[in-house]
Design a protein around this motif. Sequence first.
Motif, short mmCIF file in Angstrom:
data_model
loop_
_atom_site.label_atom_id
_atom_site.label_comp_id
_atom_site.label_asym_id
_atom_site.label_seq_id
_atom_site.Cartn_x
_atom_site.Cartn_y
_atom_site.Cartn_z
N VAL A 1 38.88 89.86 58.54
CA VAL A 1 37.79 89.98 59.52
C VAL A 1 37.06 88.64 59.61
N LYS B 1 34.86 87.57 61.95
CA LYS B 1 33.61 87.49 62.72
C LYS B 1 32.63 86.57 62.01
N ASN C 1 34.71 91.35 65.94
CA ASN C 1 33.99 92.51 66.46
C ASN C 1 33.25 92.25 67.77
N ILE D 1 37.74 95.01 66.47
CA ILE D 1 37.30 96.10 65.60
C ILE D 1 35.89 96.58 65.93
N MET E 1 40.90 105.04 63.52
CA MET E 1 40.08 104.11 62.75
C MET E 1 38.76 104.79 62.39
N ILE F 1 34.87 104.02 59.98
CA ILE F 1 34.03 103.22 59.09
C ILE F 1 33.29 104.20 58.19
N MET G 1 37.11 98.56 53.93
CA MET G 1 36.54 97.23 54.10
C MET G 1 36.40 96.60 52.70
N SER G 2 35.67 95.48 52.61
CA SER G 2 35.61 94.79 51.31
C SER G 2 35.21 95.71 50.16
N ARG H 1 40.53 96.33 56.76
CA ARG H 1 39.81 95.29 57.50
C ARG H 1 38.83 94.62 56.53
N ILE H 2 39.15 93.40 56.12
CA ILE H 2 38.40 92.79 55.03
C ILE H 2 37.83 91.44 55.44
N GLY H 3 36.51 91.31 55.35
CA GLY H 3 35.84 90.06 55.70
C GLY H 3 35.27 89.35 54.48
N THR H 4 34.18 89.90 53.96
CA THR H 4 33.43 89.26 52.88
C THR H 4 34.30 88.91 51.67
N ARG I 1 28.63 86.70 54.55
CA ARG I 1 28.27 86.15 55.86
C ARG I 1 26.84 85.64 55.78
C1 LIG Z 1 32.54 93.46 59.59
C2 LIG Z 1 33.51 94.59 59.64
C3 LIG Z 1 34.47 94.76 58.63
C4 LIG Z 1 34.57 93.86 57.40
O1 LIG Z 1 33.47 94.07 56.58
P1 LIG Z 1 33.42 93.40 55.10
O2 LIG Z 1 32.49 94.28 54.37
O3 LIG Z 1 32.89 92.01 55.30
O4 LIG Z 1 34.77 93.40 54.56
C5 LIG Z 1 35.38 95.78 58.77
N1 LIG Z 1 35.34 96.63 59.83
C6 LIG Z 1 34.43 96.50 60.81
C7 LIG Z 1 34.46 97.46 61.94
C8 LIG Z 1 33.49 95.48 60.75
O5 LIG Z 1 32.59 95.36 61.73
#
Ligand SMILES: *Cc1c(COP(=O)(O)O)cnc(C)c1O
Length: 237
Positions: A37, A39, A60, A82, A165, A167, A208-209, A224-227, A233
């Motif tokens: 991810v 963003k 996103n 996403i 999908m 969250i 996610m993370s 879906r992994i960002g942090t 961020r």
């Molecule tokens: C930002 C986001 C993520 C990733 O989140 P992290 O906690 O940073 O891994 C995953 N899915 C969606 C829909 C997001 O908006």
Amino acid sequence: MILVSNIASNVQRIRDQIAAAAREAGRRPEEIALVAVSKHRTVAEIRAALAAGITDLGENRVQEAVPKFRELGPGVATWHLIGSLQTNKVRAALEFADLIHSLDRPSLLAELDRQARQQDRTVRTLVQVNVSGEASKHGLLPGQLPGFLEQVAGLGGTVQVEGLMTIAPEAPDPEAARPVFAGLRQLAAAAADRRLPHVAMRWLSMGMSGDYVAAIREGANLVRIGTAIFGPRTAGM
Ligand SMILES: *Cc1c(COP(=O)(O)O)cnc(C)c1O
């Protein structure tokens, strides 16, 4: 400052954990797709992730994704949208997104269908479901899913649904999210049983993370992994 080496070692650590969680659940690690991810990340950070073997990027916001997509050029990654999608951004979203994870209402379905016809193409999507029922979250409620999938089937193939999908609610203990992930898996199983045209349940996008290991244990095959890849961020983002 970009810590390229951190991104590479983070990707490796996450891949190891994905593999361990998959094996524990009796599944093959290769079945699970990792979306980085990106963003709020710069193109330089994205390039570092690509160099570390990332093939899939998640954004996103359409306005943020399109310039990055143009700068990186075609074919460098598979792009996932996403975040919530406004109908007036659909045309721009279709410029970059290979898979839209956030199909969550009939008006968006209608606009995706309209643009797909205009452009003589199909649109690949996942349906976002608000399994936990939190008022703050986007997504169809579970009870709305069967009728919505019938609408998709009735369009004749302009819009392809490839899975679901969700969250999970934020919680200090990722185990708390497991009933939500299990709920999405059950919804997908029920949807698959109906064998509707243009509706396949190939992907379960969840985790996610903070909770991807729990999600994989419950059947996720797209996380879906960002942090955990790029670090925290910046505040306010
Ligand atoms: C930002 C986001 C993520 C990733 O989140 P992290 O906690 O940073 O891994 C995953 N899915 C969606 C829909 C997001 O908006």
